[in-house]
Design an enzyme around this catalytic site. Structure first.
Site, PDB file in Angstrom:
ATOM      1  N   ASN A 102       0.855  -1.186   0.000  1.00 55.46           N
ATOM      2  CA  ASN A 102       0.000   0.000   0.000  1.00 55.46           C
ATOM      3  C   ASN A 102       0.893   1.238   0.000  1.00 55.46           C
ATOM      4  OD1 ASN A 102      -2.833   0.892   0.156  1.00 55.46           O
ATOM      5  ND2 ASN A 102      -2.165   1.909   2.036  1.00 55.46           N
ATOM      6  N   GLN A 110       1.962   2.359 -14.481  1.00 54.34           N
ATOM      7  CA  GLN A 110       2.435   1.104 -15.039  1.00 54.34           C
ATOM      8  C   GLN A 110       3.959   1.014 -15.064  1.00 54.34           C
ATOM      9  OE1 GLN A 110       1.189  -0.250 -19.177  1.00 54.34           O
ATOM     10  NE2 GLN A 110       0.226  -1.751 -17.847  1.00 54.34           N
ATOM     11  N   HIS A 140      -4.382   7.070  -3.079  1.00 54.30           N
ATOM     12  CA  HIS A 140      -4.986   8.075  -3.954  1.00 54.30           C
ATOM     13  C   HIS A 140      -4.929   9.488  -3.368  1.00 54.30           C
ATOM     14  CE1 HIS A 140      -6.888   9.209  -7.596  1.00 54.30           C
ATOM     15  NE2 HIS A 140      -8.062   9.532  -7.072  1.00 54.30           N
ATOM     16  N   SER A 149       4.760   8.823 -14.291  1.00 49.36           N
ATOM     17  CA  SER A 149       4.147   7.967 -15.293  1.00 49.36           C
ATOM     18  C   SER A 149       5.031   7.915 -16.531  1.00 49.36           C
ATOM     19  CB  SER A 149       2.765   8.501 -15.679  1.00 49.36           C
ATOM     20  OG  SER A 149       2.214   7.742 -16.741  1.00 49.36           O
ATOM     21  N   SER A 295     -16.307  10.674  -2.059  1.00 58.68           N
ATOM     22  CA  SER A 295     -15.508  11.831  -1.682  1.00 58.68           C
ATOM     23  C   SER A 295     -15.524  12.013  -0.171  1.00 58.68           C
ATOM     24  CB  SER A 295     -16.058  13.095  -2.345  1.00 58.68           C
ATOM     25  OG  SER A 295     -15.393  14.247  -1.865  1.00 58.68           O
ATOM     26  N   TYR A 494     -11.115   5.808 -14.936  1.00 61.56           N
ATOM     27  CA  TYR A 494     -12.239   5.374 -14.105  1.00 61.56           C
ATOM     28  C   TYR A 494     -12.925   4.150 -14.689  1.00 61.56           C
ATOM     29  CZ  TYR A 494     -12.151   9.406 -10.976  1.00 61.56           C
ATOM     30  OH  TYR A 494     -11.798  10.318 -10.018  1.00 61.56           O
ATOM     31  N   ASP A 622       9.743  16.125  10.089  1.00 58.20           N
ATOM     32  CA  ASP A 622       8.944  16.687   9.003  1.00 58.20           C
ATOM     33  C   ASP A 622       7.795  15.790   8.570  1.00 58.20           C
ATOM     34  OD1 ASP A 622      10.115  14.694   7.447  1.00 58.20           O
ATOM     35  OD2 ASP A 622      11.346  16.056   6.264  1.00 58.20           O
TER      36      ASP A 622
END
Length: 685
Positions: A102, A110, A140, A149, A295, A494, A622
């Site tokens: 995680n 990818q 996320h 990416s 949300s 999505y 921090d």
């Protein structure tokens, strides 16, 4: 965005932290659904070996465009909370193992997945880890640096690829995995499920309401409140926890420029703090499920968080998840048993024939090359875009039509195939490489009765329900035993139901392969699950392209650092006041070098130190929610670091100081040298 105001009550992972009380969190605790039906596998293999690991994956904290909100002006300027990878290896008595990682990222790209697998193959020549049994997933957060990416669509607003951030992520993930592998030891896993009804809202209610009544009835409040928690123990001692719950990492807003692991990161690090961790070295992961339309901004349908303060919203939503997870963890009584298993396949989603078994209308349909619709530019309520198009408007906007035709044109066949989506960018047909991935990984992991269906998309809750039912049917188990793990192993926008797709809100416009994308996922995951149920290997030899050698780097890097005449690196520009009360804040500003000279992985840019018996003891760094490290450029080559400490109410009265660690680059030699700055002493009263 200004620093946190005086008077903020904060809590995090250090010995001076204060655990804030949960606000209206509701948990319905149960030992979990009934055990899954047998699938013909050897279910006598009980008892597991468990390994855990944790490592820093924080990218560039200065002058790096951020990933998530697609705002050109959202550029990193410091750290609120660091980003971490948390790794869990689970092996059964037959030697089968799975690896769940995680990460506090916006998504797994990818290229990251490919490079991690490459390094694991080099590190472990026995191939104990492969694309079949390694699941990389993301919380996320929308508050981390982008540019990691290998596909152009996700680097457009980042203004190019950022190799330093990519390397920080990959090397940190691999380090966490190495720790987990090295710590494997016999253990047990307990599972519990419950509900949390106050940490999410459906931000796409108009689209949700298009689904059949029977499916809407499964989610009477239009949210998925389910939370599932694993309790990992070795020698009777809890060593880790994994919690799955669906809510977006958008408590921090598009105006934020500090790196943050957002609400799930707050929950993770608070549970791992010395004041709450049930044992030293305890690792807590808060993972996503089908959060596509969920949300954390629970006011006004996803537009606003619980308060008008994004830091407080991060704390509140994080605490609500934490409190329910801890309650489930403490009351978990069902011990998982049975084999560990996995199946994985790469699928080209640009052209899948979908059978009537999954389309729902008795007809055969197909998917099309990737494209995003004009509502993609409108954004979602918690990250709205410019007001040039309204969500749900399927009439082509002339401005976007022209812009899309110039940038990434779509053929008439593609436009017809993507209908009713008004295509903005045809990302899948660009040359020489698609702008978004189309050969995508699908994966199923099984630990006893728990099944994880890993998909490289953001899945809405009804789409998640259909996926769980399809996988469960193929396995001969209950949908309650299946968790959809989104944001996993790659990223491709999505995943909505065909009914939601027709609404063409942000989520539907971002569903890449057309109206029948979800039935295609159901069909291909069912195929994987059937192979698992039959105990046969997954078939398929397709692999995605490696684009690592085709990246565009637009940032020149740090040329050199300088300092005003008469000063030295680490000198103080602003001293803290002589005293500060608990519950208030203080700060110091230092002359420093560019923080991207050294990302200080698994260390820190700052320490808050307390004088104890003549020596200095660190009480915060921090990564603490109570500290803010903010960098700014002064002129051309000067830099300042402002370090703010929001003093917890539990702080021990006494003498403190603020210490800054940095690095500066010589314009003559190009060498990088460390620096240290120390504030004057001050008193907490």
């Amino acid at each position: 965005m200004d620093d946190l105001p005086p008077g903020r009550l904060v809590s995090r992972r250090h010995t001076l932290t204060l655990l804030a009380a949960s606000t209206a969190a509701v948990a319905v605790v149960s030992p979990g659904p009934t055990a899954a039906a047998a699938t013909g596998q050897d279910r006598t293999a009980e008892g597991y070996r468990i390994g855990i690991g944790r490592s820093d994956i924080t990218g560039e904290p200065a002058e790096a465009a951020m990933m998530g909100y697609a705002r050109l002006n959202q550029v990193t300027s410091g750290i609120s909370m660091r980003q971490w990878a948390r790794a869990f290896v689970i092996a059964d008595a037959n030697g089968s193992r799975v690896l769940f990682v995680n990460t506090d990222l916006g998504m797994i790209m990818q290229g990251v997945h490919q490079e991690v697998l490459r390094r694991l193959a080099a590190r472990f020549p026995d191939r104990r880890y492969s694309d079949a049994n390694v699941l990389l997933t993301a919380t996320h957060t929308h508050a981390g640096p982008g540019g990691f990416s290998h596909y152009a669509l996700y680097n457009l607003t980042i203004l190019g690829y950022r190799p330093e951030t990519f390397e920080a992520i990959v090397s940190g993930i691999v380090a966490a995995i190495e720790q987990a592998d090295a710590s494997l030891a016999p253990g047990t896993i307990k599972i519990a499920s419950g509900e949390l009804a106050t940490a999410s809202v459906n931000r796409a209610r108009v689209a949700f309401d298009r689904n059949p009544a029977a499916e809407r009835a499964v989610f009477p409040d239009a949210i998925d409140p389910r939370m599932t928690v694993l309790r990992l123990e070795r020698a009777g001692r809890p060593v880790g926890a994994i919690s799955w719950f669906a809510t977006h990492g958008t408590s921090m807003t598009p105006t934020n420029t500090l790196i943050s692991s957002d609400n799930k990161g707050y929950a993770e690090q608070t549970w791992e703090s010395p004041t709450l961790a049930p044992s030293p070295g305890f690792v807590a992961a808060f993972a996503q499920t089908n959060a596509g339309d969920m949300s954390p901004n629970i006011r006004d349908g996803g537009y606003h968080g619980p308060t008008d303060d994004e830091f407080e919203n991060t704390r509140i939503i994080g605490t609500r998840q934490l409190d329910v997870a801890r309650a489930l963890f403490d009351r978990a009584t069902e011990t998982l048993s049975g084999p560990v298993d996995c199946r994985q396949r790469y699928v080209d989603f640009s052209n899948i024939t979908v059978s009537p078994d999954f389309t729902g209308d008795g007809q055969t349909h197909r998917t099309f090359p990737a494209a995003v619709g004009q509502a993609f530019t409108a954004g979602a309520p918690d990250g709205p875009g410019p007001d040039i198009v309204r969500p749900g408007d399927t009439t082509l906007n002339p401005l976007l039509l022209v812009a899309g035709t110039v940038v990434a044109p779509a053929s008439s066949e593609l436009r017809a195939g993507q209908a009713p989506k008004p295509v903005f960018l045809a990302t899948g047909t660009q040359q020489p490489f698609p702008w978004s991935p189309q050969i995508l990984p699908l994966q199923i992991l099984r630990i006893g009765r728990l099944v994880l269906a890993a998909v490289p998309v953001e899945v809405t809750i009804v789409a998640g329900l259909r996926l769980r039912r399809s996988v469960a049917t193929a396995l001969g188990t209950s949908p309650d035993d299946v968790l959809v793990t989104g944001y996993s192993n790659a990223y491709s926008g999505y995943l909505v139901t065909p009914e939601e797709y027709d609404a063409q809100y942000y989520e539907g416009a971002s569903t890449n392969f057309g109206r029948w994308t979800l039935p295609a996922y159901q069909q291909e995951l069912s195929r994987l699950a059937t192979e698992m149920a039959r105990g046969v290997p997954s078939s398929g030899t397709l692999v995605p392209p490696d684009l690592s050698g085709h990246q565009i780097v637009t940032t020149p890097g740090i040329l050199f650092d300088d300092i005003p005449l008469g000063l030295r690196f680490g000198d103080i520009a602003e001293q803290p006041g002589p005293t500060v009360a608990r519950g208030r804040s203080t700060y110091a500003t230092f002359w420093t070098g560019h923080p991207n000279n050294n990302l200080h992985h698994n260390t820190t840019y700052l320490e808050i130190q307390l004088l104890v018996n003549g020596g200095w003891t660190t009480v915060a760094d921090d990564d603490a929610f109570e500290t803010v490290y903010r960098w700014k450029r002064v002129g051309i080559a000067y830099s300042q670091a402002k370090i703010t400490w929001n003093v917890p109410l539990t702080a021990v009265p006494g003498t403190y100081r603020i210490v800054h660690y940095g690095d500066w680059k010589s314009g003559w030699t190009g060498g990088i040298s460390p620096l240290t700055g120390i504030s004057r002493n001050f008193t907490v009263t």
